[in-house]
Design a protein around this motif. Sequence first.
Motif, PDB file in Angstrom:
ATOM      1  N   ARG A 217       0.817  -1.215   0.000  1.00 52.62           N
ATOM      2  CA  ARG A 217       0.000   0.000   0.000  1.00 52.62           C
ATOM      3  C   ARG A 217       0.849   1.262   0.000  1.00 52.62           C
ATOM      4  O   ARG A 217       0.538   2.228  -0.694  1.00 52.62           O
ATOM      5  N   TYR A 218       1.918   1.270   0.785  1.00 57.55           N
ATOM      6  CA  TYR A 218       2.682   2.498   0.975  1.00 57.55           C
ATOM      7  C   TYR A 218       3.998   2.541   0.213  1.00 57.55           C
ATOM      8  O   TYR A 218       4.694   3.543   0.247  1.00 57.55           O
TER       9      TYR A 218
ATOM     10  N   THR B 286       3.621   7.969  -0.135  1.00 65.67           N
ATOM     11  CA  THR B 286       3.720   8.173   1.304  1.00 65.67           C
ATOM     12  C   THR B 286       5.180   8.045   1.703  1.00 65.67           C
ATOM     13  O   THR B 286       5.830   7.055   1.373  1.00 65.67           O
TER      14      THR B 286
ATOM     15  N   SER C 209       1.960   8.365  11.330  1.00 66.91           N
ATOM     16  CA  SER C 209       0.699   7.641  11.424  1.00 66.91           C
ATOM     17  C   SER C 209       0.784   6.523  12.459  1.00 66.91           C
ATOM     18  O   SER C 209      -0.158   6.305  13.227  1.00 66.91           O
TER      19      SER C 209
ATOM     20  N   SER D 205      -4.432   5.211  14.249  1.00 69.05           N
ATOM     21  CA  SER D 205      -5.418   5.520  13.208  1.00 69.05           C
ATOM     22  C   SER D 205      -6.583   4.546  13.309  1.00 69.05           C
ATOM     23  O   SER D 205      -6.515   3.548  14.015  1.00 69.05           O
ATOM     24  N   SER D 206      -7.629   4.859  12.584  1.00 64.92           N
ATOM     25  CA  SER D 206      -8.754   3.931  12.480  1.00 64.92           C
ATOM     26  C   SER D 206      -9.363   4.064  11.099  1.00 64.92           C
ATOM     27  O   SER D 206      -9.322   5.121  10.489  1.00 64.92           O
ATOM     28  N   GLY D 207      -9.891   2.967  10.604  1.00 61.56           N
ATOM     29  CA  GLY D 207     -10.567   2.958   9.324  1.00 61.56           C
ATOM     30  C   GLY D 207      -9.678   2.767   8.114  1.00 61.56           C
ATOM     31  O   GLY D 207     -10.188   2.611   7.013  1.00 61.56           O
ATOM     32  N   LYS D 208      -8.377   2.773   8.261  1.00 60.57           N
ATOM     33  CA  LYS D 208      -7.487   2.601   7.110  1.00 60.57           C
ATOM     34  C   LYS D 208      -7.438   1.159   6.629  1.00 60.57           C
ATOM     35  O   LYS D 208      -7.237   0.898   5.455  1.00 60.57           O
ATOM     36  N   TRP D 209      -7.603   0.215   7.553  1.00 55.69           N
ATOM     37  CA  TRP D 209      -7.485  -1.195   7.228  1.00 55.69           C
ATOM     38  C   TRP D 209      -8.697  -1.988   7.695  1.00 55.69           C
ATOM     39  O   TRP D 209      -8.623  -3.187   7.886  1.00 55.69           O
TER      40      TRP D 209
END
Length: 114
Positions: free
Chosen positions: A63-64, A69, A77, A82-86
Amino acid sequence: MSHNHRKQHAAASLALALGLCAGAAWPDRAAASQALAQKHACIACHQPAAKVVGPSWKEIGARYGDGKTSAAQLAASIKAGSSGKWGAMPMPPQGRVPDADLQSLAQWLIDGAP
C-alpha cells in the motif's frame, strides 16, 4: 602504472568496496528492523505475510511502497494511531516508540519489509 591510472584504479576499487559494504549492510538493516518490530511488540498484531489483528508487513509495503507516502508520514501515522485505514480494528497510538525507531520501521515497511 601512471599516476592518472592509479587514481582511476583506486576510485574503481573504492566504488566496488562501497557497493559490497552497502550490499552486506542490507541484511543487517532488515534484521535490525525485525528486531525493532519484536522489541516494540509490533508482532502482536502484524506478521510478515499473514493478516493477524492488523495487516501484514507485505500488505503495508504494497500500500505504501508506491512513493506517495514517505517514511516520515508513515512513522507519524504509526505514532498517532489511526482507524478505518485497514478495516474496523483501530491502530492504537505508539507514542512510546522512539521517533528514530518509528522512522526505521516505517522505511523498512515501505521497502517491503525484506
